[in-house]
Design a protein around this motif. Structure first.
Motif, mmCIF file in Angstrom:
data_model
loop_
_atom_site.group_PDB
_atom_site.id
_atom_site.type_symbol
_atom_site.label_atom_id
_atom_site.label_comp_id
_atom_site.label_asym_id
_atom_site.label_seq_id
_atom_site.Cartn_x
_atom_site.Cartn_y
_atom_site.Cartn_z
ATOM 1 N N THR A 198 5.106 17.857 46.867
ATOM 2 C CA THR A 198 6.294 17.841 46.013
ATOM 3 C C THR A 198 6.829 16.419 45.850
ATOM 4 O O THR A 198 7.178 15.986 44.747
ATOM 5 N N ILE A 199 6.900 15.675 46.967
ATOM 6 C CA ILE A 199 7.385 14.295 46.924
ATOM 7 C C ILE A 199 6.417 13.411 46.149
ATOM 8 O O ILE A 199 6.830 12.508 45.401
ATOM 9 N N GLN A 200 5.124 13.688 46.275
ATOM 10 C CA GLN A 200 4.115 12.866 45.613
ATOM 11 C C GLN A 200 4.210 12.972 44.099
ATOM 12 O O GLN A 200 4.188 11.962 43.398
ATOM 13 N N GLY A 201 4.322 14.184 43.587
ATOM 14 C CA GLY A 201 4.378 14.371 42.150
ATOM 15 C C GLY A 201 3.139 13.814 41.477
ATOM 16 O O GLY A 201 2.005 14.130 41.858
ATOM 17 N N ASP A 202 3.330 12.929 40.530
ATOM 18 C CA ASP A 202 2.214 12.301 39.827
ATOM 19 C C ASP A 202 1.817 10.951 40.441
ATOM 20 O O ASP A 202 0.905 10.288 39.932
ATOM 21 N N ALA A 203 2.495 10.545 41.506
ATOM 22 C CA ALA A 203 2.203 9.244 42.122
ATOM 23 C C ALA A 203 0.869 9.307 42.860
ATOM 24 O O ALA A 203 0.402 10.361 43.281
ATOM 25 N N LYS A 204 0.254 8.155 43.022
ATOM 26 C CA LYS A 204 -1.029 8.059 43.711
ATOM 27 C C LYS A 204 -0.809 7.638 45.156
ATOM 28 O O LYS A 204 -0.062 6.699 45.427
ATOM 29 N N SER A 205 -1.445 8.342 46.058
ATOM 30 C CA SER A 205 -1.307 8.023 47.479
ATOM 31 C C SER A 205 -2.072 6.750 47.825
ATOM 32 O O SER A 205 -3.097 6.433 47.213
ATOM 33 N N SER A 206 -1.556 6.025 48.795
ATOM 34 C CA SER A 206 -2.303 4.897 49.370
ATOM 35 C C SER A 206 -3.304 5.447 50.371
ATOM 36 O O SER A 206 -3.042 6.444 51.044
ATOM 37 N N VAL A 207 -4.456 4.819 50.457
ATOM 38 C CA VAL A 207 -5.523 5.289 51.339
ATOM 39 C C VAL A 207 -5.809 4.224 52.388
ATOM 40 O O VAL A 207 -5.996 3.055 52.073
ATOM 41 N N LEU A 208 -5.832 4.669 53.633
ATOM 42 C CA LEU A 208 -6.080 3.776 54.764
ATOM 43 C C LEU A 208 -7.067 4.453 55.707
ATOM 44 O O LEU A 208 -6.921 5.636 56.034
ATOM 45 N N PHE A 209 -8.084 3.707 56.127
ATOM 46 C CA PHE A 209 -9.043 4.197 57.128
ATOM 47 C C PHE A 209 -8.768 3.462 58.439
ATOM 48 O O PHE A 209 -8.702 2.228 58.456
ATOM 49 N N VAL A 210 -8.607 4.227 59.504
ATOM 50 C CA VAL A 210 -8.359 3.622 60.813
ATOM 51 C C VAL A 210 -9.454 4.061 61.779
ATOM 52 O O VAL A 210 -9.993 5.168 61.680
ATOM 53 N N TYR A 211 -9.784 3.167 62.717
ATOM 54 C CA TYR A 211 -10.854 3.411 63.689
ATOM 55 C C TYR A 211 -10.270 3.395 65.099
ATOM 56 O O TYR A 211 -9.629 2.407 65.499
#
Length: 390
Positions: A198-211
């Protein structure tokens, strides 16, 4: 003490209280100088220790050895595979996690910005972050913040956070960490998956890979020859070559690289700070030593006269010890208070919040050194006075 006649006229109190009152006035300038010198030395050493302590805590509180930020999807898979290939080749046991989050501003000064993350994603990281899994209901959230953030403030369960998107969530739990494992410039807001969409709506999420590499999550390595430092340096070189070759906008952060870079950058300041602390510590003791010896002739005459009317050697030692002790240790107490008052706002502008422990460690070291000087000066001073007693 002078106003209490009962206490003043007990034993040799009249002698040392009167002498100390005179010496405090007579030695006001030298005490001021000693206090200033000690404070400067304490501040320089405390600054070095505070920066080093914060750097170490940021390493220890970050369970993820590698963080890879994906902004260019075209080259993400290729670089992601390069990281995995290097770790597999070196026989490193690891787990990688994909983190999707939304950056949002808020209307609150205490928490000016947050990184919103879905509970399902957060629960994959919870064990590595040493936090319990989250299961917030709709309209609820769990807040994870750090004092290293600008405009850091405290929020308590029951407070509401309104995002710039217009959504409002109620905080049910608050966890405070001295350093966040990632996205350290914004608090982490954990919401359930439906609220996240709901908060995201049409916005694009940031993507992060962690090890997460369990065998590297112990004490920080002391040098560049540790496995984490060697592999980290090779990985950094390989990813930088890819960025230069393909012009990708993806970025990465290697925990050991940040730790060692700051440690090397502050090495010179550490030497200067400790050298200044040692030099000023010796200087402050020397000031008092020479001041006492300039007054030795007058004190010798006084104690010689008092010994004629019955002052014993032990009473003379007690009186002189109290006077010397206060002259040596009062500046330490005042400089400790002054260092605490000054260093907190100074270090706060640098987002260094390990203040009390470094200051008290430095003050304890100065107290130990001053105690050693005190016994040396006291023994020589009393030896000279003893020859003047009848």
């Amino acid at each position: 003490m002078k106003r209490s006649r009962k206490a003043l006229w007990r034993g040799t109190n009249l002698l040392w209280v009167s002498e100390l009152a005179y010496k405090m006035k007579d030695n006001a300038r030298i005490l001021f100088l000693v206090t200033v010198v000690t404070s400067i030395a304490s501040m320089s050493a405390s600054f070095v220790l505070a920066v080093d302590e914060t750097n170490r805590k940021e390493y220890e509180n970050n369970p993820f050895a590698i963080e890879y930020y994906s902004f260019d999807e075209q080259h993400t898979e290729q670089e992601f595979a390069a990281i995995n290939e290097l770790l597999d080749r070196e026989g490193v046991s690891y787990r990688s996690f994909k983190v999707e989050n939304l950056y949002r501003r808020t209307v609150h000064d205490a928490v000016p910005s947050v990184e919103v993350i879905a509970a399902s994603r957060f629960n994959q990281l919870a064990a590595a972050m040493n936090l319990p899994e989250a299961a917030p209901d709709s309209g609820e959230a769990i807040l994870i913040s750090s004092p290293a953030q600008p405009s850091h403030g405290h929020m308590t369960p029951g407070d509401k956070i309104t995002l710039d998107s217009g959504h409002t969530v109620s905080v049910t739990e608050v966890f405070e960490r001295e350093a966040l494992p990632f996205m350290s410039w914004a608090s982490i807001l954990v919401v359930n998956d439906n609220s996240y969409r709901t908060i995201q709506g049409d916005a694009k999420s940031s993507v992060l890979f962690v090890y997460h590499v369990p065998e590297w999550n112990s004490r920080p390595p002391s040098g560049t020859d540790s496995p984490e430092a060697v592999i980290g340096a090779e990985l950094k070189k390989r990813l930088q070559e890819n960025r230069e070759q393909y012009g990708t906008s993806n970025s990465f952060s290697i925990r050991i690289g940040s730790y060692l870079s700051l440690k090397q950058a502050t090495a010179l300041f550490s030497f200067i700070g400790i050298f200044i602390a040692f030099l000023f510590s010796v200087s402050s003791a020397s000031f008092l030593y020479f001041k006492l010896y300039t007054e030795l002739a007058a004190d010798s005459k006084m104690y010689h006269a008092l010994s004629k009317i019955g002052l014993s050697a032990s009473e003379m030692r007690t009186s002189a010890t109290l006077q010397i002790g206060l002259l040596f240790f009062v500046p330490i107490v005042i400089s400790t208070v002054q260092t605490l008052i000054v260093m907190r706002p100074v270090l706060g502008t640098m987002y260094v919040y390990s203040v009390y422990k470094p200051v008290f460690i430095v003050s304890a070291a100065f107290l130990a050194a001053q105690t050693l000087y005190f016994f040396l000066v006291r023994s020589r001073y009393l030896h000279r006075l003893k020859r003047m007693t009848v």
